[in-house]
Design an enzyme around this catalytic site. Structure first.
Site, PDB file in Angstrom:
ATOM      1  N   ARG A  22      39.817  63.232  64.587  1.00 18.10           N
ATOM      2  CA  ARG A  22      40.140  64.605  64.189  1.00 18.10           C
ATOM      3  C   ARG A  22      41.644  64.891  64.160  1.00 18.10           C
ATOM      4  NH1 ARG A  22      35.985  68.291  64.672  1.00 18.10           N
ATOM      5  NH2 ARG A  22      33.986  67.306  64.208  1.00 18.10           N
ATOM      6  N   ASP A  46      38.729  65.616  74.643  1.00 17.06           N
ATOM      7  CA  ASP A  46      38.107  66.361  75.744  1.00 17.06           C
ATOM      8  C   ASP A  46      36.621  66.067  75.914  1.00 17.06           C
ATOM      9  OD1 ASP A  46      36.924  67.802  73.674  1.00 17.06           O
ATOM     10  OD2 ASP A  46      37.789  69.733  74.229  1.00 17.06           O
ATOM     11  N   CYS A  94      34.947  72.487  75.638  1.00 21.06           N
ATOM     12  CA  CYS A  94      35.103  72.886  74.228  1.00 21.06           C
ATOM     13  C   CYS A  94      35.075  74.397  74.059  1.00 21.06           C
ATOM     14  CB  CYS A  94      33.999  72.269  73.378  1.00 21.06           C
ATOM     15  SG  CYS A  94      34.091  70.473  73.231  1.00 21.06           S
ATOM     16  N   ARG A 126      35.862  74.410  58.980  1.00 24.50           N
ATOM     17  CA  ARG A 126      36.517  75.112  60.085  1.00 24.50           C
ATOM     18  C   ARG A 126      37.863  75.744  59.687  1.00 24.50           C
ATOM     19  NH1 ARG A 126      35.896  72.680  65.997  1.00 24.50           N
ATOM     20  NH2 ARG A 126      36.355  74.885  66.355  1.00 24.50           N
ATOM     21  N   HIS A 161      36.615  63.866  70.016  1.00 21.68           N
ATOM     22  CA  HIS A 161      37.762  64.577  70.594  1.00 21.68           C
ATOM     23  C   HIS A 161      38.071  64.007  71.974  1.00 21.68           C
ATOM     24  CE1 HIS A 161      37.470  68.627  68.182  1.00 21.68           C
ATOM     25  NE2 HIS A 161      38.408  67.850  67.703  1.00 21.68           N
ATOM     26  N   ASN A 199      39.700  74.291  70.367  1.00 17.17           N
ATOM     27  CA  ASN A 199      40.267  73.718  69.145  1.00 17.17           C
ATOM     28  C   ASN A 199      41.228  74.638  68.419  1.00 17.17           C
ATOM     29  OD1 ASN A 199      36.923  72.560  68.608  1.00 17.17           O
ATOM     30  ND2 ASN A 199      38.537  71.479  69.684  1.00 17.17           N
ATOM     31  N   ASN A 236      29.926  65.914  62.891  1.00 14.15           N
ATOM     32  CA  ASN A 236      29.990  64.879  63.922  1.00 14.15           C
ATOM     33  C   ASN A 236      28.578  64.356  64.166  1.00 14.15           C
ATOM     34  OD1 ASN A 236      28.656  66.247  66.268  1.00 14.15           O
ATOM     35  ND2 ASN A 236      30.401  67.648  66.103  1.00 14.15           N
TER      36      ASN A 236
END
Length: 272
Positions: free
Chosen positions: A144, A175, A266, A97, A173, A78, A24
């Site tokens: 995402r 959030d 997060c 990830r 994201h 996540n 990102n």
């Protein structure tokens, strides 16, 4: 102001936390090297802040069992989305990830959750991109998570989907640019320019707009637990707004996590 039902959360200490890649804009553009000791100190203060809030239970991942090749596993939001003891696991977009998912699956299974997932080829990043608001699943897509993935998640959770396209890669994201204060009434605050159609959000939610300056300090990435808000430091106007509304507000330094494009929310997954 109604008491939120968010009283149980999942966290993970930043033992393996590092910035080893860039997925990102924040990871690419941070000016100073990551200070791992400071990151741990900030996380511990954040943890202790939540721990002091009445009637909140914190589940913590066993870092001895978490994969050391997964530096972003600290961002537990996540892992998936949890509703009524059912979890829909995330399908991470970036290969870096992918190592997290098997660990999360085992943790949820061991804790007795009903574990489900969607088609593996569809990108979906859990609590980072969606939040339960009453009988709605409010979601963001475009960076995402995919819209079709969110449709399937909402169907599995028996919720009405309201999905909004994100427009700024710095707010990749949901959030990072929207904080819901009351999941029953839909009140909260957001950064309008992070969305392709901010007016659409205001048709279903009761939102206060925040400035770019405050958004860049990750004020929308706050943890809300009943009448308590734990917010990244530095957003004076939002602090005043929250206190005027009667919330107990706790500021926490999040500089080392913002370097990875994350902050308070997060680092937390709501488990109920």
């Amino acid at each position: 102001m109604k008491d939120s039902n968010r009283k149980k959360v999942l966290m993970c200490a930043p033992i393996h936390y590092d910035i080893k890649y860039s997925i990102n804009p924040w990871m690419k553009d941070y000016d100073e090297p990551l200070n791992k000791e400071l990151a741990l100190a900030q996380w511990l203060r954040f943890y202790s802040t939540i721990e002091r809030i009445n009637d909140v239970t914190i589940e913590v991942l066993d870092t001895a069992k978490t994969p050391n090749n997964c530096p972003d596993i600290v961002f537990t939001a996540n892992a998936g989305i949890v509703h009524n003891n059912k979890v829909i696991l995330s399908n991470f977009k970036h290969p870096e990830r992918h190592c997290e998912k098997p660990f999360y699956r085992k943790w949820f299974e061991d804790k007795g959750y009903e574990v489900d997932e969607i088609l593996e080829s569809l990108y979906f990043e859990g609590g980072g991109d969606c939040i339960v608001v009453g009988d709605k699943l409010v979601a963001g897509y475009g960076f995402r998570s995919e819209h079709i993935a969110l449709e399937l998640v909402a169907e599995k959770l028996d919720l009405e989907l309201h999905a909004f396209k994100l427009a700024d890669p710095r707010f990749y994201h949901l959030d990072t640019c929207l904080s819901i204060l009351d999941p029953e009434t839909g009140s909260g605050f957001f950064y309008p320019k992070a969305f392709e159609d901010p007016k659409a959000l205001k048709k279903i939610l009761k939102l206060k707009s925040v400035s770019k300056r405050d958004a860049m300090k990750f004020c929308c990435n706050s943890v809300v637990l009943g009448d308590n808000v734990v917010i990244p430091a530095g957003s004076k106007k939002i602090l005043e707004f929250l206190r005027e509304k009667g919330y107990n507000v706790f500021e926490v330094e999040m500089s080392e996590f913002i370097k990875s494009g994350g902050a308070a929310q997060c680092l937390v997954l709501y488990l109920n």
